[in-house]
Every structure is written in structure tokens, then in C-alpha cells.
Design a protein around this motif. Structure first.
Motif, mmCIF file in Angstrom:
data_model
loop_
_atom_site.group_PDB
_atom_site.id
_atom_site.type_symbol
_atom_site.label_atom_id
_atom_site.label_comp_id
_atom_site.label_asym_id
_atom_site.label_seq_id
_atom_site.Cartn_x
_atom_site.Cartn_y
_atom_site.Cartn_z
ATOM 1 N N ARG A 135 0.852 -1.183 0.000
ATOM 2 C CA ARG A 135 0.000 0.000 0.000
ATOM 3 C C ARG A 135 0.890 1.235 0.000
ATOM 4 O O ARG A 135 1.976 1.244 0.597
ATOM 5 N N ALA A 136 0.383 2.283 -0.639
ATOM 6 C CA ALA A 136 1.140 3.537 -0.722
ATOM 7 C C ALA A 136 1.500 4.044 0.670
ATOM 8 O O ALA A 136 2.597 4.572 0.873
ATOM 9 N N GLU A 137 0.584 3.853 1.632
ATOM 10 C CA GLU A 137 0.843 4.366 2.985
ATOM 11 C C GLU A 137 2.035 3.643 3.620
ATOM 12 O O GLU A 137 2.741 4.224 4.451
ATOM 13 N N GLU A 138 2.227 2.374 3.252
ATOM 14 C CA GLU A 138 3.335 1.605 3.835
ATOM 15 C C GLU A 138 4.658 1.971 3.161
ATOM 16 O O GLU A 138 5.635 2.292 3.843
ATOM 17 N N ILE A 139 4.693 1.930 1.843
ATOM 18 C CA ILE A 139 5.977 2.165 1.171
ATOM 19 C C ILE A 139 6.449 3.606 1.349
ATOM 20 O O ILE A 139 7.643 3.873 1.343
ATOM 21 N N GLY A 140 5.493 4.520 1.554
ATOM 22 C CA GLY A 140 5.866 5.927 1.770
ATOM 23 C C GLY A 140 6.682 6.129 3.031
ATOM 24 O O GLY A 140 7.339 7.159 3.195
ATOM 25 N N GLN A 141 6.640 5.150 3.938
ATOM 26 C CA GLN A 141 7.423 5.243 5.178
ATOM 27 C C GLN A 141 8.648 4.331 5.144
ATOM 28 O O GLN A 141 9.369 4.240 6.136
ATOM 29 N N GLN A 142 8.887 3.635 4.033
ATOM 30 C CA GLN A 142 10.032 2.704 3.970
ATOM 31 C C GLN A 142 11.214 3.387 3.262
ATOM 32 O O GLN A 142 11.045 3.910 2.159
ATOM 33 N N PRO A 143 12.406 3.366 3.894
ATOM 34 C CA PRO A 143 13.553 4.086 3.308
ATOM 35 C C PRO A 143 13.886 3.647 1.883
ATOM 36 O O PRO A 143 14.379 4.450 1.095
ATOM 37 N N GLN A 144 13.607 2.390 1.534
ATOM 38 C CA GLN A 144 13.940 1.956 0.159
ATOM 39 C C GLN A 144 12.995 2.551 -0.888
ATOM 40 O O GLN A 144 13.255 2.443 -2.083
ATOM 41 N N HIS A 145 11.895 3.171 -0.438
ATOM 42 C CA HIS A 145 10.969 3.805 -1.384
ATOM 43 C C HIS A 145 10.790 5.311 -1.147
ATOM 44 O O HIS A 145 10.599 6.060 -2.101
ATOM 45 N N ARG A 146 10.847 5.725 0.116
ATOM 46 C CA ARG A 146 10.607 7.146 0.418
ATOM 47 C C ARG A 146 11.685 8.021 -0.239
ATOM 48 O O ARG A 146 12.877 7.727 -0.132
ATOM 49 N N GLU A 147 11.229 9.059 -0.934
ATOM 50 C CA GLU A 147 12.125 10.009 -1.625
ATOM 51 C C GLU A 147 13.082 9.334 -2.608
ATOM 52 O O GLU A 147 14.206 9.786 -2.790
ATOM 53 N N GLN A 148 12.621 8.265 -3.259
ATOM 54 C CA GLN A 148 13.492 7.529 -4.188
ATOM 55 C C GLN A 148 13.094 7.705 -5.661
ATOM 56 O O GLN A 148 13.774 7.214 -6.541
ATOM 57 N N TYR A 149 11.987 8.367 -5.939
ATOM 58 C CA TYR A 149 11.460 8.365 -7.313
ATOM 59 C C TYR A 149 11.487 9.763 -7.939
ATOM 60 O O TYR A 149 11.285 10.762 -7.251
ATOM 61 N N ASP A 150 11.717 9.783 -9.255
ATOM 62 C CA ASP A 150 11.667 11.047 -9.999
ATOM 63 C C ASP A 150 10.231 11.394 -10.369
ATOM 64 O O ASP A 150 9.877 12.575 -10.481
ATOM 65 N N VAL A 151 9.434 10.354 -10.637
ATOM 66 C CA VAL A 151 8.067 10.559 -11.130
ATOM 67 C C VAL A 151 7.143 9.568 -10.425
ATOM 68 O O VAL A 151 7.488 8.388 -10.288
ATOM 69 N N ALA A 152 5.973 10.059 -9.979
ATOM 70 C CA ALA A 152 4.954 9.157 -9.410
ATOM 71 C C ALA A 152 3.655 9.368 -10.188
ATOM 72 O O ALA A 152 3.211 10.501 -10.377
ATOM 73 N N LEU A 153 3.098 8.267 -10.685
ATOM 74 C CA LEU A 153 1.859 8.328 -11.458
ATOM 75 C C LEU A 153 0.739 7.724 -10.620
ATOM 76 O O LEU A 153 0.974 6.744 -9.895
ATOM 77 N N ILE A 154 -0.462 8.274 -10.733
ATOM 78 C CA ILE A 154 -1.574 7.692 -9.973
ATOM 79 C C ILE A 154 -2.877 8.011 -10.698
ATOM 80 O O ILE A 154 -3.165 9.161 -11.013
#
Ligand code: SAM
Length: 245
Positions: A135-154
Motif C-alpha cells: 500500500r502507498a501508505e506503507e511504502i511511503g514510510q520505507q527508506p527503500q521507497h521514500r524520496e526515491q522516485y523522480d516521477v509518481a503516477l496515480i
């Protein structure tokens, strides 16, 4: 099997100033056939007629990334992209097809959808896309995903403020979130602006357009990450939709 509208080449050109190569067109066709096949077992999409599929899934997915020249250039060069709530793979899979130098992470909370997408990626030979059941709420708090992307589509994953809360924490500073919407109102602009500001973003553009075959109304919101997202965002699973910012 119906051929997926090679005659649309002219509309791609007129609307996006771009045309798929033969191999991209072949992949679009294969994607269409695989989704029709998958639909027999899974409830993937109600959009199954060729023209509708072309317009509402393929064209719509790519229209979202087209108007920003800087975005298109970064996808061509190679960007790190995440598609939140990808469902049957939209908009992420068409973007992966046209941007082979970019890496697209396709996220959905439903395992069976991700299992289906994995089979699609294999069939299409798309090595620049990977999958994640979360879930977005989970990965948004995980260091391997938080602030790791150039572009987010939804696309089609809840209110605009929930979409902002799902996407902005995942972006690097300077990254861009693209929120695909249907209709849109001034009141929504006011409320999303407040949410986006709290999340470290700014509303860069609200693009208003119609689809080329049925003239359906569409809006895309482009949110730029201009500051770090406070650590309390995204909030716990379910909170962004139950208590919008
Ligand atoms: N984006 C696709 C499209 O436009 O065709 C699918 C849209 S579908 C209506 C919404 C999808 O988002 C579902 O597959 C659902 O499982 C997923 N989803 C909803 N909330 C989510 C969340 N918080 N994190 C990850 N996926 C989520």
C-alpha cells in the motif's frame, strides 16, 4: 483478434506529436489481447472494446506524461517512476513500453492484480518494469521507497488529496507527481493546494483536455516536490482517505 487500431497513428501524431514504433504498437496489441484474456478470470477492466481500450487505457495513460517536455525528456533519458494503484497496469505499463530507459515500479495492494501484471511483463518482455504488492501508505514510510522516485503516477485511486499524500512522500526533491482525474472543480483546487503544501509540494499545472474519440473530460494535476515531506506523512493505512488533509 481485432487489430488494435493501427489507423490511430494519425491521432497519436495530432494529439501527442508522437507515434508508436512498430514494436511499441505490437506490444500495445499484445497488452490488449492479454488483458482481454485475463478478464475472463479476473475483474480487471470494463473497458474491452478496441476503440475504448485505445482511448481510455492507452491514449489516456500516455497523455498524462506528454504535455511536460521536461518530463518526457527525463523518461527518455531514464527516470525512476512509480505507479501507485496500477490495477491492470495503467498508466504504468504503457509508460514502460514507451520509455525503455526508465524503470517503472508498479504497485498495487491486491496480490492477484500484481500476479497478473507479472505474467504480462513476462509475455511482453518488459524488463524495465517491476512489481510490488503493498500500500502507498506503507511504502511511503520505507527508506527503500521514500524520496526515491523522480516521477509518481496515480490514476483512479481516491481523492486528489489522498493521491497527493500517497505520491509526494515517494518523490525526490524536484520530482513530479501526475494525478490523473476526470472532472475537476475550483473547490477541489483550493482543497488540494492546501494538502499539497503540507506535503512539501506545489501545484505546478492543472491540465484540462478532452479525449480524442469521445470528447470525455480529463484533468491531470502535476505536483512538484519542493520541500521534504514531514515525517508523519503518509499517515497509517486508510487514514488518507478517511481523514483527508
Ligand atoms: N490505476 C488503474 C487504472 O486507472 O486503470 C487502476 C485503478 S483501480 C480503480 C484502483 C487500484 O488501486 C486498485 O487496483 C486497488 O487495489 C489499488 N489501491 C487502492 N488503494 C491503494 C493504496 N493505498 N495503495 C496501493 N494500491 C491501492
Amino acid at each position: 483478434m481485432t487489430n488494435l487500431l493501427p489507423e490511430m497513428a494519425e491521432i497519436w501524431q495530432q494529439t501527442l506529436n508522437w507515434q508508436p514504433t512498430d514494436s511499441q504498437q505490437a506490444r500495445f496489441q499484445q497488452l490488449y489481447e492479454l488483458i482481454l484474456e485475463g478478464n475472463r478470470q479476473l475483474n480487471l477492466t470494463r473497458i474491452t472494446e478496441p476503440q475504448e481500450f485505445w482511448e481510455k487505457h492507452l491514449w489516456d495513460s500516455l497523455r498524462g506524461v506528454a504535455p511536460q517536455q521536461q518530463l518526457i525528456s527525463s523518461l527518455q533519458v531514464g527516470a525512476s517512476v512509480i505507479d501507485i494503484g496500477t490495477g491492470a497496469g495503467f498508466p504504468g505499463v504503457p509508460v514502460a513500453i514507451i520509455a525503455p530507459n526508465s524503470t517503472i515500479t508498479l504497485v498495487d495492494s491486491t496480490r492477484k492484480k500484481i500476479t497478473f501484471i507479472e505474467s504480462i511483463l513476462k509475455e511482453l518482455g518488459l524488463t524495465n518494469a517491476k512489481t510490488l504488492v503493498s500500500r502507498a501508505e506503507e511504502i511511503g514510510q520505507q527508506p527503500q521507497h521514500r524520496e526515491q522516485y523522480d516521477v509518481a503516477l496515480i490514476r483512479a485511486v481516491g481523492t486528489a488529496s489522498a493521491c497527493a499524500e500517497y505520491t509526494l512522500p515517494l518523490l525526490k526533491l524536484g520530482g513530479l507527481a501526475v494525478i490523473y482525474r476526470g472532472t475537476w472543480t475550483e473547490e477541489e483546487t483550493a482543497s488540494v493546494e492546501n494538502a499539497v503544501q503540507q506535503l512539501g509540494g506545489t501545484v505546478e499545472l492543472i491540465d484540462n483536455f478532452t479525449t480524442p474519440l469521445t470528447n470525455s473530460v480529463r484533468h491531470c494535476l502535476y505536483l512538484r516536490k519542493v520541500a521534504k515531506t514531514p515525517a508523519n506523512f503518509p499517515r497509517a493505512v486508510g487514514v488518507p482517505t478517511q481523514k483527508p488533509i
